[in-house]
Write a protein that holds these residues in place. Structure first.
Motif, PDB file in Angstrom:
ATOM      1  N   UNK A  29       0.804  -1.222   0.000  1.00 45.24           N
ATOM      2  CA  UNK A  29       0.000   0.000   0.000  1.00 45.24           C
ATOM      3  C   UNK A  29       0.837   1.273   0.000  1.00 45.24           C
ATOM      4  N   UNK A  30       1.951   1.256   0.716  1.00 45.48           N
ATOM      5  CA  UNK A  30       2.764   2.461   0.890  1.00 45.48           C
ATOM      6  C   UNK A  30       3.985   2.508  -0.019  1.00 45.48           C
ATOM      7  N   UNK A  31       4.241   1.473  -0.764  1.00 50.48           N
ATOM      8  CA  UNK A  31       5.429   1.399  -1.618  1.00 50.48           C
ATOM      9  C   UNK A  31       6.583   0.773  -0.863  1.00 50.48           C
ATOM     10  N   UNK A  32       7.042   1.454   0.172  1.00 52.77           N
ATOM     11  CA  UNK A  32       8.073   0.919   1.052  1.00 52.77           C
ATOM     12  C   UNK A  32       8.053   1.703   2.353  1.00 52.77           C
ATOM     13  N   UNK A  33       8.619   1.108   3.369  1.00 60.65           N
ATOM     14  CA  UNK A  33       8.739   1.741   4.682  1.00 60.65           C
ATOM     15  C   UNK A  33      10.128   1.446   5.224  1.00 60.65           C
ATOM     16  N   UNK A  34      10.554   2.223   6.175  1.00 55.11           N
ATOM     17  CA  UNK A  34      11.815   1.932   6.851  1.00 55.11           C
ATOM     18  C   UNK A  34      11.599   0.751   7.790  1.00 55.11           C
ATOM     19  N   UNK A  35      12.636  -0.024   8.044  1.00 58.05           N
ATOM     20  CA  UNK A  35      12.497  -1.157   8.968  1.00 58.05           C
ATOM     21  C   UNK A  35      12.164  -0.675  10.387  1.00 58.05           C
ATOM     22  N   UNK A  86       7.192   0.843  14.361  1.00 56.45           N
ATOM     23  CA  UNK A  86       6.492   0.796  13.066  1.00 56.45           C
ATOM     24  C   UNK A  86       7.358   1.300  11.914  1.00 56.45           C
ATOM     25  N   UNK A  87       8.591   1.672  12.198  1.00 53.70           N
ATOM     26  CA  UNK A  87       9.498   2.102  11.137  1.00 53.70           C
ATOM     27  C   UNK A  87       9.500   3.598  10.878  1.00 53.70           C
ATOM     28  N   UNK A  88       9.039   4.386  11.831  1.00 58.00           N
ATOM     29  CA  UNK A  88       9.034   5.839  11.672  1.00 58.00           C
ATOM     30  C   UNK A  88      10.080   6.470  12.602  1.00 58.00           C
ATOM     31  N   UNK A  89      10.549   7.670  12.253  1.00 59.65           N
ATOM     32  CA  UNK A  89      11.661   8.284  12.995  1.00 59.65           C
ATOM     33  C   UNK A  89      11.249   8.906  14.327  1.00 59.65           C
ATOM     34  N   UNK A 149      -1.818  11.663  19.997  1.00 59.13           N
ATOM     35  CA  UNK A 149      -0.815  12.675  19.654  1.00 59.13           C
ATOM     36  C   UNK A 149      -1.503  14.002  19.389  1.00 59.13           C
ATOM     37  N   UNK A 150      -0.894  15.079  19.874  1.00 55.64           N
ATOM     38  CA  UNK A 150      -1.421  16.414  19.589  1.00 55.64           C
ATOM     39  C   UNK A 150      -1.137  16.806  18.146  1.00 55.64           C
ATOM     40  N   UNK A 151       0.050  16.441  17.669  1.00 55.19           N
ATOM     41  CA  UNK A 151       0.466  16.793  16.310  1.00 55.19           C
ATOM     42  C   UNK A 151       1.073  15.583  15.617  1.00 55.19           C
ATOM     43  N   UNK A 152       0.758  15.459  14.327  1.00 52.21           N
ATOM     44  CA  UNK A 152       1.359  14.427  13.490  1.00 52.21           C
ATOM     45  C   UNK A 152       2.026  15.135  12.315  1.00 52.21           C
ATOM     46  N   UNK A 192      -3.242   4.935   7.519  1.00 49.51           N
ATOM     47  CA  UNK A 192      -2.899   3.684   8.197  1.00 49.51           C
ATOM     48  C   UNK A 192      -2.407   3.896   9.634  1.00 49.51           C
ATOM     49  N   UNK A 193      -1.595   4.947   9.842  1.00 51.35           N
ATOM     50  CA  UNK A 193      -0.926   5.090  11.137  1.00 51.35           C
ATOM     51  C   UNK A 193      -1.311   6.339  11.930  1.00 51.35           C
ATOM     52  N   UNK A 194      -1.761   7.385  11.266  1.00 51.95           N
ATOM     53  CA  UNK A 194      -1.994   8.650  11.965  1.00 51.95           C
ATOM     54  C   UNK A 194      -3.378   8.837  12.531  1.00 51.95           C
ATOM     55  N   UNK A 195      -4.385   8.318  11.863  1.00 53.63           N
ATOM     56  CA  UNK A 195      -5.766   8.524  12.316  1.00 53.63           C
ATOM     57  C   UNK A 195      -5.974   7.980  13.722  1.00 53.63           C
ATOM     58  N   UNK A 196      -5.372   6.846  14.013  1.00 51.81           N
ATOM     59  CA  UNK A 196      -5.596   6.190  15.311  1.00 51.81           C
ATOM     60  C   UNK A 196      -5.148   7.019  16.505  1.00 51.81           C
ATOM     61  N   UNK A 197      -4.232   7.971  16.307  1.00 58.66           N
ATOM     62  CA  UNK A 197      -3.764   8.781  17.439  1.00 58.66           C
ATOM     63  C   UNK A 197      -4.550  10.086  17.563  1.00 58.66           C
ATOM     64  N   UNK A 198      -5.564  10.270  16.719  1.00 64.08           N
ATOM     65  CA  UNK A 198      -6.495  11.406  16.780  1.00 64.08           C
ATOM     66  C   UNK A 198      -5.803  12.755  16.994  1.00 64.08           C
TER      67      UNK A 198
END
Length: 183
Positions: A63-69, A90-93, A102-105, A155-161
């Motif tokens: 779906x995303x093409x590729x992600x970091x490990x 989840x492979x994000x920095x 999260x307040x900000x994404x 996929x990853x941001x909506x869940x943290x509202x």
């Protein structure tokens, strides 16, 4: 043609050939010096050299093409810098654990990943440190243009509202990157 003229023209021709050979040697040495010295290399050559030296280890994602490990702790070394690449589960920095809210994404490409400066010195981490009372989640992914950023957020941001979503756009590459992603 008198013999003296022939000798004189032969000397001129030999001097010209020697000058051309010396000029070629000097040009090659200058070219190598420019290529090997980041202080005098043109920016386009510096960028090209960095692209060859720093290779992203990525995982394919349908779906995303590729992600970091995930859980990456990698030292990146090049001629110009040494930095650490860190990813969360989840492979994000993000240096810490995944937040429930999260307040900000932040969404974006290698600029958010901290290429060359490391995750702790990237601008999202610096903002996170300055805004201690806020929870900030970095969803940066190398080469992610607007289309991939949207998919990452879904996929990853909506869940943290988040109350605020900031999407970074690097016009020089993100639009073209999305075209390549679609292809």
């Amino acid at each position: 043609m008198p013999r003296s003229s022939l000798v004189r023209y032969s000397i001129y021709a030999l001097a010209l050939v020697v000058s051309l050979v010396l000029l070629r040697i000097a040009a090659r040495q200058l070219s190598e010096a420019i290529e090997n010295d980041p202080q005098i290399s043109p920016p386009s050559l510096q960028i090209q050299r960095q692209a060859v030296q720093v290779v992203d280890d990525v995982l394919p994602d349908a779906e995303l093409g590729y992600v970091l490990p995930p859980n990456l702790d990698q030292t990146i070394e090049s001629i110009d810098f040494t930095s650490t690449r860190t990813t969360d589960s989840r492979g994000f920095p993000n240096p810490g654990p995944w937040p429930a809210q999260a307040d900000m994404v932040f969404l974006g490409d290698s600029l958010l990943v901290g290429a060359g400066v490391g995750v702790s010195n990237g601008f999202v981490a610096l903002l996170d440190a300055a805004l201690e009372d806020r929870t900030i989640l970095n969803l940066g992914n190398p080469g992610a243009g607007p289309e991939r950023q949207l998919r990452i957020f879904q996929r990853h941001g909506i869940e943290v509202a988040p109350r605020l979503v900031v999407a970074g756009l690097y016009l020089a590459s993100d639009i073209e990157g999305d075209q390549q992603f679609r292809a």
